[in-house]
Scaffold this motif. Structure first.
Motif, PDB file in Angstrom:
ATOM      1  N   LEU A   1      16.821  17.827  -6.298  1.00  0.00           N
ATOM      2  CA  LEU A   1      16.813  18.211  -7.712  1.00  0.00           C
ATOM      3  C   LEU A   1      16.868  19.517  -7.947  1.00  0.00           C
ATOM      4  CD1 LEU A   1      16.790  17.492 -10.846  1.00  0.00           C
ATOM      5  CD2 LEU A   1      14.346  16.928 -10.243  1.00  0.00           C
TER       6      LEU A   1
ATOM      7  N   GLY B   1      20.139  20.519  -9.600  1.00  0.00           N
ATOM      8  CA  GLY B   1      20.124  20.118 -10.986  1.00  0.00           C
ATOM      9  C   GLY B   1      20.783  20.931 -11.975  1.00  0.00           C
TER      10      GLY B   1
ATOM     11  N   TYR C   1      21.860  14.635 -12.671  1.00  0.00           N
ATOM     12  CA  TYR C   1      20.701  13.976 -11.607  1.00  0.00           C
ATOM     13  C   TYR C   1      20.309  12.875 -12.286  1.00  0.00           C
ATOM     14  CZ  TYR C   1      18.069  14.628  -7.450  1.00  0.00           C
ATOM     15  OH  TYR C   1      17.631  14.399  -6.036  1.00  0.00           O
TER      16      TYR C   1
ATOM     17  N   ALA D   1      15.477   9.590 -11.890  1.00  0.00           N
ATOM     18  CA  ALA D   1      13.971   9.768 -12.121  1.00  0.00           C
ATOM     19  C   ALA D   1      13.293   8.378 -12.495  1.00  0.00           C
ATOM     20  CB  ALA D   1      13.991  10.453 -13.324  1.00  0.00           C
TER      21      ALA D   1
ATOM     22  N   LEU E   1       9.785  14.991 -14.301  1.00  0.00           N
ATOM     23  CA  LEU E   1      11.296  15.639 -13.921  1.00  0.00           C
ATOM     24  C   LEU E   1      12.218  15.744 -14.899  1.00  0.00           C
ATOM     25  CD1 LEU E   1      11.200  13.396 -10.416  1.00  0.00           C
ATOM     26  CD2 LEU E   1      10.807  15.934 -10.591  1.00  0.00           C
ATOM     27  N   LEU E   2      12.116  15.015 -15.885  1.00  0.00           N
ATOM     28  CA  LEU E   2      13.078  14.966 -16.910  1.00  0.00           C
ATOM     29  C   LEU E   2      12.996  15.964 -18.027  1.00  0.00           C
ATOM     30  CD1 LEU E   2      12.946  11.026 -17.446  1.00  0.00           C
ATOM     31  CD2 LEU E   2      15.255  12.170 -17.095  1.00  0.00           C
TER      32      LEU E   2
ATOM     33  N   ALA F   1      16.223  16.722 -14.400  1.00  0.00           N
ATOM     34  CA  ALA F   1      16.697  15.402 -14.175  1.00  0.00           C
ATOM     35  C   ALA F   1      17.430  14.861 -15.622  1.00  0.00           C
ATOM     36  CB  ALA F   1      15.549  14.588 -13.636  1.00  0.00           C
TER      37      ALA F   1
END
Length: 304
Positions: A180, A184, A189, A192, A201-202, A207
């Motif tokens: 990622l 990314g 990506y 998650a 991550l989002l 992500a």
């Protein structure tokens, strides 16, 4: 073409393909399932993936499924077609059929069984890209291919013209995070999880979503992302807990199943709700009555 050429994000499930008792494709059931998924707010769907039993379909059936889904969905949500093949020529042929059906992109894993090396994989995806004009999502699926694409290789693959996304279904969290961070900014990506880590991550690390399996809880899955995008993280986590419950009860940490097969479990979960799950096709077999009761118990817990 790059990640900004597509709008894929959120929950894009890899969906099942219903077969009847004679193991023929049940087109009426499939139509009902596709319309239900749209009505439940999916942000897209993946067809003919692992969940869709692509490995048991004839070439003619692959082409028929693509055409049927294209006509039924009619551009209401993005459709990504599983086009994994043993050779670039085979995968490219599937991808051409996806284009003819007016689908939105293709999902392609490394060729199963043969365990190609990094250079062989790079040339495989490069040859496919040169043959098709649809966006390509690389599918890293070590359990099914015995290849775990490294972050360094994915960085190379991201330079290929039509590669715009990756579905990273590795069990190696170090691989997942490092990839990622590496790509990314270059590709969409997916992978998650629907938990606090996934939210981080989002929100902070580029992500884009999750290409999960089956969507058997309906709108609960996409609502995780809808709530997150609206800034309602607690509500998102409540949806995520239901999704995570299914995963923990049905799957082991290495993505193997605790009983039956992934496809049979997901189809049973749909059938138990009066939805068109249908049957699996050999070599897979439907669940036993005792296994069906396990699915029913988990489903009742998730939906209460």
């Amino acid at each position: 073409m790059n990640k900004m050429s597509i709008s894929w994000k959120g929950y894009i499930p890899a969906i099942t393909l219903p077969f009847d008792e004679q193991q023929r494709i049940d087109w009426n059931a499939y139509k009902k399932l596709l319309n239900w998924l749209v009505d439940e707010g999916m942000h897209g769907i993946v067809i003919n993936g692992t969940t869709g039993e692509w490995f048991s379909l004839t070439d003619e059936e692959v082409r028929e499924v693509f055409a049927f889904v294209g006509k039924t969905i009619d551009n209401r949500i993005p459709v990504i077609a599983g086009c994994t093949g043993y050779t670039a020529k085979q995968a490219s042929r599937f991808a051409q059929w996806a284009k003819e059906a007016d689908l939105d992109g293709v999902l392609i894993a490394p060729p199963p069984y043969m365990v190609p090396n990094d250079e062989e994989l790079f040339q495989h995806y490069q040859q496919i890209s040169q043959s098709v004009s649809l966006p390509i999502c690389v599918y890293n699926w070590p359990r099914g291919t015995q290849v775990d694409i490294s972050p360094a290789l994915m960085k190379r693959l991201a330079t290929i013209e039509h590669v715009v996304a990756v579905k990273n279904s590795t069990t190696d969290m170090a691989n997942f995070i490092q990839m990622l961070l590496e790509v990314g900014q270059d590709v969409r990506y997916f992978g998650a999880p629907m938990n606090a880590l996934g939210i981080s991550l989002l929100k902070h690390h580029q992500a884009d979503g999750l290409m999960g399996a089956g969507a058997v809880l309906g709108r609960i899955h996409p609502q995780f992302f809808e709530y997150l995008w609206a800034g309602e993280e607690e509500k998102a986590l409540e949806c995520g807990k239901k999704d995570q419950l299914l995963f923990k009860q049905f799957f082991n940490p290495d993505f193997s199943v605790k009983f039956g097969s992934q496809q049979a479990i997901l189809k049973t979960a749909l059938n138990l709700q009066g939805l068109p799950g249908g049957h699996v096709r050999q070599p897979l077999i439907d669940l036993t009555p005792d296994e069906e009761e396990k699915v029913k118990s988990v489903l009742n817990e998730a939906l209460k």
